[in-house]
Design a protein around this motif. Structure first.
Motif, PDB file in Angstrom:
ATOM      1  N   THR A 331     122.317  37.151   1.546  1.00 16.32           N
ATOM      2  CA  THR A 331     121.854  37.416   2.915  1.00 16.32           C
ATOM      3  C   THR A 331     122.325  38.781   3.405  1.00 16.32           C
ATOM      4  OG1 THR A 331     123.817  36.320   3.833  1.00 16.32           O
ATOM      5  CG2 THR A 331     121.836  34.965   3.510  1.00 16.32           C
ATOM      6  N   HIS A 332     123.018  39.523   2.533  1.00 12.26           N
ATOM      7  CA  HIS A 332     123.537  40.865   2.841  1.00 12.26           C
ATOM      8  C   HIS A 332     124.554  40.857   3.984  1.00 12.26           C
ATOM      9  CE1 HIS A 332     120.649  42.441   0.028  1.00 12.26           C
ATOM     10  NE2 HIS A 332     119.623  42.009   0.743  1.00 12.26           N
ATOM     11  N   THR A 333     125.172  39.702   4.242  1.00 13.72           N
ATOM     12  CA  THR A 333     126.198  39.613   5.278  1.00 13.72           C
ATOM     13  C   THR A 333     127.405  40.469   4.924  1.00 13.72           C
ATOM     14  OG1 THR A 333     125.491  37.354   5.772  1.00 13.72           O
ATOM     15  CG2 THR A 333     127.648  38.022   6.606  1.00 13.72           C
ATOM     16  N   ASN A 334     127.674  40.620   3.615  1.00  9.64           N
ATOM     17  CA  ASN A 334     128.814  41.438   3.186  1.00  9.64           C
ATOM     18  C   ASN A 334     128.689  42.878   3.663  1.00  9.64           C
ATOM     19  OD1 ASN A 334     126.627  41.337   1.042  1.00  9.64           O
ATOM     20  ND2 ASN A 334     127.843  43.051   0.242  1.00  9.64           N
ATOM     21  N   ARG A 335     127.451  43.374   3.752  1.00  8.55           N
ATOM     22  CA  ARG A 335     127.244  44.751   4.229  1.00  8.55           C
ATOM     23  C   ARG A 335     127.625  44.866   5.693  1.00  8.55           C
ATOM     24  NH1 ARG A 335     121.284  46.010   1.465  1.00  8.55           N
ATOM     25  NH2 ARG A 335     121.977  45.771  -0.724  1.00  8.55           N
ATOM     26  N   ALA A 336     127.284  43.833   6.482  1.00  8.28           N
ATOM     27  CA  ALA A 336     127.660  43.831   7.899  1.00  8.28           C
ATOM     28  C   ALA A 336     129.177  43.795   8.057  1.00  8.28           C
ATOM     29  CB  ALA A 336     127.027  42.631   8.604  1.00  8.28           C
ATOM     30  N   LEU A 337     129.853  43.202   7.074  1.00 11.86           N
ATOM     31  CA  LEU A 337     131.318  43.125   7.108  1.00 11.86           C
ATOM     32  C   LEU A 337     131.966  44.362   6.492  1.00 11.86           C
ATOM     33  CD1 LEU A 337     131.736  39.394   5.980  1.00 11.86           C
ATOM     34  CD2 LEU A 337     131.966  40.311   8.310  1.00 11.86           C
ATOM     35  N   GLY A 338     131.142  45.274   6.017  1.00 12.04           N
ATOM     36  CA  GLY A 338     131.668  46.511   5.443  1.00 12.04           C
ATOM     37  C   GLY A 338     132.132  46.367   4.005  1.00 12.04           C
ATOM     38  N   ILE A 339     131.659  45.312   3.301  1.00  8.95           N
ATOM     39  CA  ILE A 339     132.051  45.090   1.905  1.00  8.95           C
ATOM     40  C   ILE A 339     130.892  45.488   1.000  1.00  8.95           C
ATOM     41  CG2 ILE A 339     132.876  43.426   0.207  1.00  8.95           C
ATOM     42  CD1 ILE A 339     133.836  41.680   2.521  1.00  8.95           C
ATOM     43  N   ASP A 340     131.143  46.409   0.103  1.00  6.33           N
ATOM     44  CA  ASP A 340     130.100  46.884  -0.805  1.00  6.33           C
ATOM     45  C   ASP A 340     129.622  45.764  -1.740  1.00  6.33           C
ATOM     46  OD1 ASP A 340     129.601  48.305  -3.757  1.00  6.33           O
ATOM     47  OD2 ASP A 340     128.735  49.409  -2.069  1.00  6.33           O
ATOM     48  N   ASP A 341     128.328  45.766  -2.079  1.00  2.00           N
ATOM     49  CA  ASP A 341     127.757  44.743  -2.957  1.00  2.00           C
ATOM     50  C   ASP A 341     128.509  44.650  -4.284  1.00  2.00           C
ATOM     51  OD1 ASP A 341     125.817  44.227  -1.064  1.00  2.00           O
ATOM     52  OD2 ASP A 341     124.332  45.555  -1.982  1.00  2.00           O
ATOM     53  N   HIS A 342     128.854  45.807  -4.839  1.00  2.00           N
ATOM     54  CA  HIS A 342     129.500  45.837  -6.140  1.00  2.00           C
ATOM     55  C   HIS A 342     130.872  45.163  -6.104  1.00  2.00           C
ATOM     56  CE1 HIS A 342     126.469  49.025  -6.359  1.00  2.00           C
ATOM     57  NE2 HIS A 342     126.526  48.902  -7.689  1.00  2.00           N
ATOM     58  N   TRP A 343     131.679  45.525  -5.104  1.00  2.00           N
ATOM     59  CA  TRP A 343     133.030  44.956  -5.014  1.00  2.00           C
ATOM     60  C   TRP A 343     132.987  43.451  -4.739  1.00  2.00           C
ATOM     61  CZ3 TRP A 343     137.003  47.143  -6.984  1.00  2.00           C
ATOM     62  CH2 TRP A 343     137.108  48.532  -7.026  1.00  2.00           C
ATOM     63  N   PHE A 344     132.049  43.037  -3.908  1.00  2.00           N
ATOM     64  CA  PHE A 344     131.943  41.610  -3.594  1.00  2.00           C
ATOM     65  C   PHE A 344     131.572  40.830  -4.845  1.00  2.00           C
ATOM     66  CE2 PHE A 344     130.041  37.699  -2.173  1.00  2.00           C
ATOM     67  CZ  PHE A 344     130.830  37.330  -1.091  1.00  2.00           C
ATOM     68  N   SER A 345     130.621  41.360  -5.612  1.00  2.00           N
ATOM     69  CA  SER A 345     130.171  40.686  -6.820  1.00  2.00           C
ATOM     70  C   SER A 345     131.293  40.592  -7.851  1.00  2.00           C
ATOM     71  CB  SER A 345     128.975  41.430  -7.412  1.00  2.00           C
ATOM     72  OG  SER A 345     128.538  40.827  -8.603  1.00  2.00           O
ATOM     73  N   LEU A 346     132.077  41.649  -8.003  1.00  2.33           N
ATOM     74  CA  LEU A 346     133.177  41.651  -8.966  1.00  2.33           C
ATOM     75  C   LEU A 346     134.232  40.599  -8.616  1.00  2.33           C
ATOM     76  CD1 LEU A 346     133.963  45.385  -9.851  1.00  2.33           C
ATOM     77  CD2 LEU A 346     133.374  43.546 -11.436  1.00  2.33           C
ATOM     78  N   GLY A 347     134.640  40.584  -7.343  1.00  4.88           N
ATOM     79  CA  GLY A 347     135.664  39.634  -6.913  1.00  4.88           C
ATOM     80  C   GLY A 347     135.211  38.198  -7.059  1.00  4.88           C
ATOM     81  N   ASP A 348     133.963  37.952  -6.705  1.00  4.86           N
ATOM     82  CA  ASP A 348     133.403  36.605  -6.802  1.00  4.86           C
ATOM     83  C   ASP A 348     133.367  36.140  -8.258  1.00  4.86           C
ATOM     84  OD1 ASP A 348     132.372  34.535  -5.131  1.00  4.86           O
ATOM     85  OD2 ASP A 348     130.406  34.857  -6.014  1.00  4.86           O
ATOM     86  N   SER A 349     132.923  37.026  -9.161  1.00  2.28           N
ATOM     87  CA  SER A 349     132.824  36.685 -10.583  1.00  2.28           C
ATOM     88  C   SER A 349     134.195  36.413 -11.175  1.00  2.28           C
ATOM     89  CB  SER A 349     132.144  37.835 -11.351  1.00  2.28           C
ATOM     90  OG  SER A 349     130.837  38.062 -10.870  1.00  2.28           O
ATOM     91  N   LEU A 350     135.208  37.179 -10.766  1.00  4.29           N
ATOM     92  CA  LEU A 350     136.560  37.011 -11.285  1.00  4.29           C
ATOM     93  C   LEU A 350     137.107  35.618 -10.982  1.00  4.29           C
ATOM     94  CD1 LEU A 350     139.194  38.206 -12.484  1.00  4.29           C
ATOM     95  CD2 LEU A 350     139.778  38.962 -10.179  1.00  4.29           C
ATOM     96  N   ILE A 351     137.035  35.213  -9.741  1.00  5.21           N
ATOM     97  CA  ILE A 351     137.600  33.924  -9.320  1.00  5.21           C
ATOM     98  C   ILE A 351     136.848  32.761  -9.958  1.00  5.21           C
ATOM     99  CG2 ILE A 351     138.082  32.433  -7.341  1.00  5.21           C
ATOM    100  CD1 ILE A 351     138.347  34.979  -5.652  1.00  5.21           C
ATOM    101  N   LEU A 352     135.509  32.859  -9.972  1.00  7.98           N
ATOM    102  CA  LEU A 352     134.709  31.774 -10.532  1.00  7.98           C
ATOM    103  C   LEU A 352     134.937  31.619 -12.032  1.00  7.98           C
ATOM    104  CD1 LEU A 352     131.324  32.181  -8.626  1.00  7.98           C
ATOM    105  CD2 LEU A 352     132.862  30.216  -8.549  1.00  7.98           C
TER     106      LEU A 352
END
Length: 454
Positions: A331-352
């Protein structure tokens, strides 16, 4: 000087044994680990296949999901490979020749994918043959591992499985980043050609597997006049599955793995909507493979003695909750929060990835330990086939939901609904958790190789 050299040798042996989680560094074990290592290295072509199907064959997310379910067929019929290996020795040997042939088949499949695959059907056959190659070799080494896992002490429980899967993760870790980087400079077909080299390593290390020819087995064991027949093995499997300690965990694992997946849709979203480059997706694979190693270490250090039911329950809940964070990205909410798509995807993949590996390891340990003596290899391959069948069903159900939601290679308006549906359905196995009792090895009957109830 001799004392000093002897001391260094002992320290070296101690370090090696510690790295191998207490297992002796014998040539056969090292050969087995190399096979698992190569399975991880073959991840070099994972991204190439995805981009090949998307950009060269122009398949939709639904078509890719269906195709991936089809090419997984060899992993669903693994017991057949066990029957073939056990019942049809080549020159008197049941293991080594099949490993050699598996490596040759794998190399041929990748070469054909590089040179001949210009249609969907040819590509499907080539990918399926590469899958067959890995599945067959996997049956061989799994049987060797299960035979050894059965005699592990309580202090070493799960150590051999952890070592094998850690070796696979290490192979994947080494090639993960290059799987994307190579696509920045070379075509997918070139990557397939490079990948064709690695299956041949399996053919080479197969000669280090210790094996006695069938005819010598018969001479040394006059009470066993012939290797187990397919009919005998099927009867033993039927007897095994009458035990609750076997069929209940198996049914639970199947239900767990069958919940729908939206993996194909997410790949198209990452590449077509978020415009992630192959090199970055290689970084994501690097992170997830590193996380898998961390997950194996966490399991081996802290959770190997925790009951299967507890780990499964918490893993299902936590993983579903974490995967819901994908809503923030789609939903691109991360952009509204100032979090880049790349960094969000990396962190999410790591934990999962860490959570997924912690949940996966007890499945492998349980599958090995519930196999009755006498039919370990056959039953283990059947359990893994049921596991993989669940994965294939997961992809096909996911494809149906994607089609129903109208998700295409450019339309991701309803992707957020797919995220919610898949993660809510992922909680379904919790309804059956109470049926899953802790399985004790002492509750499982054994099946001597030369005695079957008629």
């Amino acid at each position: 000087m001799l004392i000093h050299s002897s001391g260094l040798s002992k320290v070296k042996d101690s370090v090696i044994k510690k790295i191998l989680l207490g297992n002796e560094p014998k040539p056969e074990l090292m050969a087995i680990l190399v096979v698992y290592f190569v399975q991880g290295i073959l991840g070099l072509a994972r991204l190439a296949i995805s981009f090949f199907l998307k950009d060269e064959l122009h398949l939709s997310p639904v078509e890719v999901s269906v195709l991936l379910g089809i090419v997984a067929l060899p992993w669903m019929i693994k017991p057949l490979f066990g029957f073939i290996s056990d019942g049809l020795p080549i020159f008197g040997y049941r293991r080594r020749p099949y490993l050699v042939l598996s490596g040759i088949l794998g190399a041929a499949a990748w070469v054909s994918l590089s040179t001949l695959a210009y249609s969907t059907w040819v590509a499907t056959i080539a990918i399926a043959l590469s899958s067959l190659s890995v599945a067959f070799s996997d049956v061989i080494v799994d049987s060797l591992v299960v035979e050894r896992a059965r005699v592990e002490s309580q202090a070493q429980v799960g150590s051999l499985q952890s070592l094998c899967w850690g070796t696979t993760a290490l192979g994947g870790l080494i090639t993960a980043y290059f799987s994307g980087l190579l696509l920045e400079y070379f075509s997918t077909r070139t990557v397939f050609l490079v990948t064709a080299i690695f299956p041949l390593i399996i053919s080479l290390v197969a000669w280090f597997i210790h094996e006695t020819p069938v005819n010598k087995d018969i001479q040394q064991q006059p009470d066993q006049t012939h290797p187990l027949t397919i009919t005998t093995q099927i009867k033993q499997l039927g007897q095994a599955f009458t035990q609750k300690a076997i069929w209940i965990p198996t049914a639970f694992i199947f239900i767990w793995q069958s919940t729908p997946s939206g993996e194909a849709a997410f790949f198209y979203f990452f590449t077509n909507e978020l415009h992630f480059a192959p090199e970055f997706l290689g970084r994501v694979h690097l992170v997830t493979n590193l996380a898998s190693l961390i997950g194996i270490w966490i399991f081996q250090s802290y959770f190997k003695s925790v009951s299967f039911r507890i780990i499964c329950g918490w893993s299902i809940v936590i993983s579903a909750a974490l995967r819901m964070t994908m809503l923030v990205l789609v939903t691109h909410t991360n952009r509204a929060l100032g979090i880049d798509d790349h960094w969000f995807s990396l962190g999410d993949s790591l934990i999962l990835a860490i959570m997924g590996q912690i949940a996966f390891m007890p499945i492998m340990v349980l599958a090995a330990r519930i196999c009755p003596l006498g039919i370990e290899a056959t039953l283990f391959s059947l359990l893994m086939s049921i596991f993989n069948l669940g994965g294939a069903i997961s992809k096909e159900i996911g494809a149906i939901i994607m089609h129903w939601l109208g998700i295409t290679d450019t339309n991701f308006d309803t992707l957020w609904i797919l995220v919610i549906i898949t993660n809510v359905l992922a909680l379904l196995p919790l309804l059956f958790l109470n049926f899953l009792s802790d399985t004790e090895e002492t509750n499982i009957k054994t099946f001597p190789a030369n005695s079957v109830n008629n």
